[in-house]
Design a protein around this motif. Sequence first.
Motif, PDB file in Angstrom:
ATOM      1  N   HIS A  56       8.345  -5.111  -8.909  1.00  0.00           N
ATOM      2  CA  HIS A  56       7.126  -3.996  -9.782  1.00  0.00           C
ATOM      3  C   HIS A  56       6.488  -3.249  -8.579  1.00  0.00           C
ATOM      4  O   HIS A  56       6.703  -3.247  -7.424  1.00  0.00           O
ATOM      5  CB  HIS A  56       6.098  -5.246 -10.196  1.00  0.00           C
ATOM      6  N   HIS A  58       3.632  -2.175  -6.030  1.00  0.00           N
ATOM      7  CA  HIS A  58       3.017  -2.366  -5.737  1.00  0.00           C
ATOM      8  C   HIS A  58       4.350  -2.918  -4.405  1.00  0.00           C
ATOM      9  O   HIS A  58       4.971  -2.903  -3.559  1.00  0.00           O
ATOM     10  CB  HIS A  58       1.808  -3.977  -5.295  1.00  0.00           C
ATOM     11  N   ASP A  60       4.064  -3.696  -1.373  1.00  0.00           N
ATOM     12  CA  ASP A  60       4.149  -4.579  -0.532  1.00  0.00           C
ATOM     13  C   ASP A  60       6.113  -4.947  -0.816  1.00  0.00           C
ATOM     14  O   ASP A  60       6.156  -6.442  -0.504  1.00  0.00           O
ATOM     15  CB  ASP A  60       3.051  -5.792   0.273  1.00  0.00           C
ATOM     16  N   HIS A  61       6.607  -5.101  -2.428  1.00  0.00           N
ATOM     17  CA  HIS A  61       7.358  -4.762  -2.703  1.00  0.00           C
ATOM     18  C   HIS A  61       8.252  -3.978  -2.917  1.00  0.00           C
ATOM     19  O   HIS A  61       9.218  -4.434  -2.782  1.00  0.00           O
ATOM     20  CB  HIS A  61       7.221  -5.558  -3.839  1.00  0.00           C
ATOM     21  N   HIS A 114       0.222  -9.014 -13.880  1.00  0.00           N
ATOM     22  CA  HIS A 114      -0.617  -8.783 -12.730  1.00  0.00           C
ATOM     23  C   HIS A 114      -0.126  -7.548 -12.300  1.00  0.00           C
ATOM     24  O   HIS A 114      -1.293  -6.448 -11.915  1.00  0.00           O
ATOM     25  CB  HIS A 114       0.612  -9.124 -11.718  1.00  0.00           C
ATOM     26  N   ASP A 133       5.162 -11.375  -8.114  1.00  0.00           N
ATOM     27  CA  ASP A 133       3.564 -12.057  -8.254  1.00  0.00           C
ATOM     28  C   ASP A 133       3.341 -12.011  -9.638  1.00  0.00           C
ATOM     29  O   ASP A 133       1.861 -11.941  -9.769  1.00  0.00           O
ATOM     30  CB  ASP A 133       3.017 -10.950  -7.975  1.00  0.00           C
TER      31      ASP A 133
HETATM   32 ZN    ZN Z   1       1.957  -7.377  -6.510  1.00  0.00          ZN
END
Ligand code: ZN
Length: 255
Positions: A56, A58, A60-61, A114, A133
Amino acid sequence: MTLDLITIPCLADNYAYLIRDKATGQTALVDVPESAPILAELTARDWRLDKIFLTHHHHDHVQGTEDLVKATGAAVYGALADVHRLPPLTHALKEGDEVTVGDSIGQVIDVSGHTLGHIAFLFPSARLAFTADSLMAGGCGRLFEGTPATMWASLSKLAALPEETLICSGHEYTTSNLRFAATIEPENQALLNRMDRVASARAAGVPTVPSVLSEELATNPFLRAKLPHIKQALGLGAASDAEAFAALRARKDTF
Ligand code: ZN
Ligand code: FE
């Protein structure tokens, strides 16, 4: 197992995963919170990286993706629905598509909730599910974009997998997830046992992921929202499963 699995801690509390097909040596990575620890692992093992699978959008990924592509030339796979907000993809995926790591076939499923466009990668032959997540160890991701009904449907797909499936999720949030679970089911012995195991693991600096689906089914309240005693604990005896899930998620948001 047909695949080797390496769990790589990244940033403060993220995880990335390397998977390598034993037969061919082909190697893929799930998510790129940062590039340095992944490059270090590849170098230490003398592995080449062939593919990057993104769950996904975000940061942080995905934020190490472009660095890692520069260093390795790996192909990048992610959701077609998120192509406008992911790093440049070489392959855009939707539910029902397949990916391969050597001889191992992975299935793409939509696990929105999410975010909208969050995908999971399932490798049935290796009993691995990369859930990031969506379903997490002892919990689930916050609902930033999807509705509770969307996330409940996504979690229900994962709950139906073979119960020995390893759930490879995106964060080390297990301790606080289980502390919340205990407020819902203070007498769940499987939960209390898991809290002990998780406390020992964390004290030793060991990741609590991957987890086994059977232990999630026994202890993760977000998979258990449909159980009558959970609905009762929420004061929602007559609620639908998705409504009970929504109430649980709302409680966790302010826990
Ligand atoms: Zn996330
Ligand atoms: Fe995350």
